[in-house]
Write a protein that holds these residues in place. Structure first.
Motif, PDB file in Angstrom:
ATOM      1  N   MET A  48       0.934  -1.118  -0.043  1.00  0.00           N
ATOM      2  CA  MET A  48       0.172  -0.026   0.109  1.00  0.00           C
ATOM      3  C   MET A  48       1.120   1.277  -0.012  1.00  0.00           C
ATOM      4  O   MET A  48       0.554   2.183  -0.666  1.00  0.00           O
ATOM      5  N   LEU A  49       2.045   1.250   0.572  1.00  0.00           N
ATOM      6  CA  LEU A  49       3.083   2.361   0.544  1.00  0.00           C
ATOM      7  C   LEU A  49       3.454   2.898  -0.808  1.00  0.00           C
ATOM      8  O   LEU A  49       3.509   3.848  -1.334  1.00  0.00           O
ATOM      9  N   ARG A  50       3.333   1.816  -1.695  1.00  0.00           N
ATOM     10  CA  ARG A  50       3.879   1.968  -2.958  1.00  0.00           C
ATOM     11  C   ARG A  50       2.727   2.837  -3.592  1.00  0.00           C
ATOM     12  O   ARG A  50       2.812   3.834  -4.491  1.00  0.00           O
ATOM     13  N   LYS A  51       1.664   2.311  -3.568  1.00  0.00           N
ATOM     14  CA  LYS A  51       0.322   2.967  -3.947  1.00  0.00           C
ATOM     15  C   LYS A  51       0.282   4.455  -3.393  1.00  0.00           C
ATOM     16  O   LYS A  51       0.041   5.392  -4.292  1.00  0.00           O
ATOM     17  N   MET A  52       0.567   4.455  -2.113  1.00  0.00           N
ATOM     18  CA  MET A  52       0.466   6.041  -1.495  1.00  0.00           C
ATOM     19  C   MET A  52       1.385   6.990  -1.982  1.00  0.00           C
ATOM     20  O   MET A  52       1.138   8.119  -2.389  1.00  0.00           O
ATOM     21  N   GLN A 268      -7.883   3.221   4.696  1.00  0.00           N
ATOM     22  CA  GLN A 268      -8.700   4.338   4.717  1.00  0.00           C
ATOM     23  C   GLN A 268      -8.351   5.295   3.726  1.00  0.00           C
ATOM     24  O   GLN A 268      -9.268   5.638   2.890  1.00  0.00           O
ATOM     25  N   ILE A 269      -6.973   5.605   3.687  1.00  0.00           N
ATOM     26  CA  ILE A 269      -6.475   6.844   2.881  1.00  0.00           C
ATOM     27  C   ILE A 269      -6.778   6.245   1.292  1.00  0.00           C
ATOM     28  O   ILE A 269      -7.318   7.016   0.338  1.00  0.00           O
ATOM     29  N   LEU A 270      -6.591   5.057   1.245  1.00  0.00           N
ATOM     30  CA  LEU A 270      -6.431   4.592  -0.242  1.00  0.00           C
ATOM     31  C   LEU A 270      -7.904   3.933  -0.738  1.00  0.00           C
ATOM     32  O   LEU A 270      -8.227   3.578  -2.011  1.00  0.00           O
ATOM     33  N   SER A 271      -8.909   4.074   0.041  1.00  0.00           N
ATOM     34  CA  SER A 271     -10.293   3.780  -0.189  1.00  0.00           C
ATOM     35  C   SER A 271     -11.010   4.764  -1.136  1.00  0.00           C
ATOM     36  O   SER A 271     -11.955   4.793  -1.943  1.00  0.00           O
ATOM     37  N   PRO A 273      -9.933   8.150  -4.181  1.00  0.00           N
ATOM     38  CA  PRO A 273      -8.846   8.441  -4.771  1.00  0.00           C
ATOM     39  C   PRO A 273      -7.823   9.368  -4.131  1.00  0.00           C
ATOM     40  O   PRO A 273      -8.459  10.599  -3.547  1.00  0.00           O
ATOM     41  N   LEU A 274      -6.711   9.450  -4.291  1.00  0.00           N
ATOM     42  CA  LEU A 274      -5.526  10.295  -3.672  1.00  0.00           C
ATOM     43  C   LEU A 274      -6.068  11.774  -4.280  1.00  0.00           C
ATOM     44  O   LEU A 274      -5.752  12.624  -3.223  1.00  0.00           O
ATOM     45  N   ALA A 275      -6.281  11.912  -5.430  1.00  0.00           N
ATOM     46  CA  ALA A 275      -6.716  13.389  -5.622  1.00  0.00           C
ATOM     47  C   ALA A 275      -7.627  14.049  -4.746  1.00  0.00           C
ATOM     48  O   ALA A 275      -7.560  15.159  -4.580  1.00  0.00           O
ATOM     49  N   GLU A 276      -8.587  13.286  -4.527  1.00  0.00           N
ATOM     50  CA  GLU A 276      -9.655  14.095  -3.543  1.00  0.00           C
ATOM     51  C   GLU A 276      -8.931  14.139  -2.346  1.00  0.00           C
ATOM     52  O   GLU A 276      -9.240  15.485  -1.613  1.00  0.00           O
TER      53      GLU A 276
END
Length: 385
Positions: A48-52, A268-271, A273-276
């Motif tokens: 998940m850190l990769r996605k973050m 929670q964060i990745l649930s 879109p990061l842009a939001e």
């Protein structure tokens, strides 16, 4: 409603307020650090850190190690540079001084390029400096917690790759990850280091580092062994690779509850879109900065392009000192931070606005904090314009 006991809202630039689910996950029952349940949690957290950080490159390597964000400096200085190497440290406040000290501890020559308080070095200055010699690495503090100054990372990295392509680009993003956008692959970054207690909305205690394949190659081609034992990539690399592959491994015992909490927070964060998430932090920041200006206060970072989304550092008016104002704000149920920059520490205060205080509007943290600021200043006789 929160299930947490009543307490003053913690609105400093980290640690920050915690979501109930994250806090509750810290009370996970004891489990083996090499047992399948935890191995799966740790492996998923690394992925998940990769996605973050928006990296999908298979050669990128995440590290999550027990320690504070400061340990990230040691990981960089002990593994990616060697005694006698030259490093260019871009200075926007207190934390560049500290990173430079860390390099010097390992016998690395760290030269700082400084900007006036509240500003950042211009790209033209950086370009001229890059052309002076062969720099093994350039470091930049994405958001300097002491000043609230935001550095522009994408343009800086493009410049480095154009002018000094062998120079590693290292971003100290302790006060940026989770509140400022970072595109690790797209921007050509080599290291991003952060910690758990700020924009990631987790309790303190985890040092988090992402290294590019290029950075890992630099490590593998070292002429000398790493200059640290605990912060040695040689010791941690097989551990991280094994955990991400869902295989048990051991070098030092990981903090199982903390990693479980980080797993919860990243889920929670990745649930969404990061842009939001980044847009929500920008919008809250703009509202706070307008309110601060309306009260008649001046920010350390005067230029809008230099202003961080996750915190605001503001000078106090009328020669007031932080100890005269902060207790009044605390009486109103809000904790702000005093100044940290060595030259002006007593003259300003810092307001952190990250994580659930921004994303969960039902909490009302921001409105309460702004009112506490107005009332706290009024109590010492300050009249807003």
């Amino acid at each position: 409603m929160s299930s947490q006991p009543d307490h003053p809202f913690l609105l400093i630039p980290g640690p920050i307020e915690l979501d109930d689910t994250v806090l509750n996950s810290m009370s996970h029952y004891a489990q083996s650090h090499v047992g399948p349940p935890f191995v799966n949690i740790f492996g998923e957290t690394l992925s998940m850190l990769r996605k973050m950080l928006q990296t999908s490159h298979p050669s990128s390597q995440p590290f999550i190690i027990s320690g504070s964000g400061t340990l990230g400096w040691d990981l960089v200085a002990a593994n990616l540079v060697e005694r006698g190497d030259d490093v260019l440290v871009l200075h926007t406040g207190y934390f560049a001084d500290s990173f430079a000290d860390c390099f010097e501890t390992y016998g690395v020559r760290a030269e700082q390029l400084k900007a006036p308080i509240g500003d950042r070095p211009g790209l033209e200055e950086v370009e001229a400096k890059l052309k002076e010699k062969r720099w093994k690495m350039i470091t930049v503090t994405h958001v300097d917690t002491s000043t609230g100054v935001l550095s522009e990372i994408k343009g800086l990295s493009e410049l480095v790759h154009r002018v000094s392509p062998d120079t590693l680009v290292v971003v100290d993003a302790v006060c940026a990850v989770g509140s400022e956008e970072i595109r690790f692959d797209e921007w050509g970054l080599d290291v991003v280091l952060t910690a758990s207690q700020k924009g990631l909305g987790c309790p303190p205690g985890l040092s988090i580092v992402m290294c590019s394949g290029r950075a890992m190659d630099v490590f593998k081609n070292r002429k000398t062994p790493p200059a640290s034992y605990f912060a040695s990539i040689k010791n941690w690399l097989p551990i991280m690779q094994n955990y991400e592959a869902k295989k048990p491994s051991y070098f030092a015992t990981p903090p199982t509850q903390l990693i479980t909490a980080l797993h919860t927070s990243l889920t929670q964060i990745l649930s969404r879109p990061l842009a939001e998430r980044f847009a929500a932090h920008r919008e809250a920041s703009q509202r706070i900065k307008k309110a601060v200006t309306d009260v008649g206060l001046k920010q350390l970072a005067e230029k809008p392009e230099n202003q961080a989304s996750g915190m605001t550092a503001m000078y106090l008016p009328n020669d007031l000192k932080a100890p005269e104002v902060l207790p009044n704000i605390l009486k109103r149920g809000v904790i702000f931070a005093g100044g940290l920059h060595k030259e002006i520490a007593a003259k300003y205060i810092r307001f952190g606005h990250m994580g659930v205080s921004v994303t969960d509007l039902k909490r009302g943290d921001i409105d309460k904090a702004l009112q506490a600021l107005r009332d706290g200043l009024a109590e010492v006789g300050y009249k807003a314009p």
